[in-house]
Design a protein around this motif. Structure first.
Motif, PDB file in Angstrom:
ATOM      1  N   THR A  56       0.851  -1.137  -0.209  1.00 11.88           N
ATOM      2  CA  THR A  56      -0.028   0.037  -0.110  1.00 11.88           C
ATOM      3  C   THR A  56       0.820   1.092  -0.005  1.00 11.88           C
ATOM      4  O   THR A  56       1.536   1.460   0.884  1.00 11.88           O
ATOM      5  CB  THR A  56      -0.940  -0.061   1.323  1.00 11.88           C
ATOM      6  N   SER A 105      -2.705   5.298  -2.054  1.00 10.99           N
ATOM      7  CA  SER A 105      -3.794   4.292  -1.741  1.00 10.99           C
ATOM      8  C   SER A 105      -4.291   4.381  -0.118  1.00 10.99           C
ATOM      9  O   SER A 105      -5.399   4.419   0.275  1.00 10.99           O
ATOM     10  CB  SER A 105      -3.057   2.853  -1.993  1.00 10.99           C
ATOM     11  N   TRP A 106      -3.371   4.755   0.504  1.00  8.01           N
ATOM     12  CA  TRP A 106      -3.581   4.677   2.113  1.00  8.01           C
ATOM     13  C   TRP A 106      -4.735   5.704   2.237  1.00  8.01           C
ATOM     14  O   TRP A 106      -5.589   5.806   2.954  1.00  8.01           O
ATOM     15  CB  TRP A 106      -2.417   4.843   3.017  1.00  8.01           C
TER      16      TRP A 106
END
Length: 304
Positions: free
Chosen positions: A287, A291-292
């Protein structure tokens, strides 16, 4: 190491992630997985959840038990993984390394899931890092117990922790530790758990080396751009230069967050090329920061 047995020390955020992944990745073999918890936690929901995964729950107190007591607990295991950090108190990491050596553990994974302490060196603004170097010296100075260090960088979520102050969404501000060109490596606890299990279970066993992971490596300027793009906002950008952070630390020398800000701002040993990492070399998806953000931050100027 045939028919390995693994003991994990602690079941906090990192420990739980490692335990869950060890259980998932060893489901088809006879590996024994155990966790050491304080006696007061043996009847907790967390302990019950771990038992449900087939994990043995053992009593022990890393802070208060003697080195010899811990050595006897560690002795039956081929690998011991420490997932309990500085909260256990000064000197605990040294004691645990000595206990692993005294107990004849085949391989010890100390709690070094963070920065590259060899590069940072002694005498950094975060004085607790010197103990991490003591642990490395202890392990490198003997030959009875193999060791494995996993460097993961900062937890990704810590960049967005309000108290740390890097991304301060409540005030629509992002601060650069050092400069906008200073870089930082981050990995999520979930990815650390997954990668740690893979690294520990790799055959032939990985020993006597430092293994790196990275969910992302980016500069604070890139971080600010990423937050703006992902959230559709424009954060106010304020650098926190090294001299400013060192001056703040001098005024509050016991402030742990100030210590971390200052050492990360210096930029030494806190970032590495993702190409050198285990996850890149094994082509394991992780990740990244963008994306986080999309998973955890749903709108601008709001907290998680």
């Amino acid at each position: 190491m045939t028919t390995p047995s693994i003991l994990v020390l602690g079941a906090g955020e990192l420990g739980m992630a490692v335990l869950q992944e060890l259980a998932a990745q060893t489901i088809t073999n006879t590996t024994r997985i155990a966790v050491l918890l304080r006696p007061s936690r043996l009847q907790s929901e967390a302990a019950d959840a771990l038992r449900a995964l087939g994990i043995d729950v053992l009593p022990g107190d890393l802070q208060h038990d003697s080195q010899s007591t811990l050595a006897k607990i560690f002795a039956p295991f081929t690998t011991v993984i420490c997932c309990t950090g500085f909260a256990a108190g000064p000197g605990t990491q040294r004691k645990l390394a000595r206990a692993a050596i005294e107990g004849g553990v085949q391989r010890y994974v100390p709690w070094q899931f963070g920065v590259d302490y060899d590069v940072i060196g002694r005498g950094s603004p975060q004085d607790s890092f010197d103990e991490q170097l003591d642990v490395r010296d202890l392990l490198r100075g003997q030959h009875g117990t193999q060791w494995l260090i996993i460097s993961t960088g900062m937890f990704t979520s810590f960049l967005f922790e309000p108290s740390f102050g890097v991304v301060d969404l409540a005030h629509n501000t992002v601060h650069a530790l050092g400069s906008w060109d200073t870089a930082v490596t981050v990995t999520t606890p979930e990815d650390i758990g997954r990668l740690t299990a893979r690294i520990v279970l790799t055959e032939p066993a990985i020993t006597n080396q430092v293994v790196f992971t990275a969910g992302d490596t980016l500069t604070y300027g890139q971080l600010a751009d990423t937050v703006d793009e992902a959230l559709g906002t424009t954060l106010i950008r304020e650098p926190w230069p090294v001299p400013t952070l060192l001056a703040d630390l001098a005024k509050n020398p016991e402030d742990n967050l100030q210590k971390y800000r200052a050492v990360f701002a210096q930029g030494n040993g806190v970032a590495w090329d993702p190409a050198v990492t285990f996850n890149a070399q094994q082509q394991i998806a992780v990740t990244d920061v963008k994306s986080w953000i999309r998973q955890h931050l749903t709108a601008p100027a709001t907290n998680r």
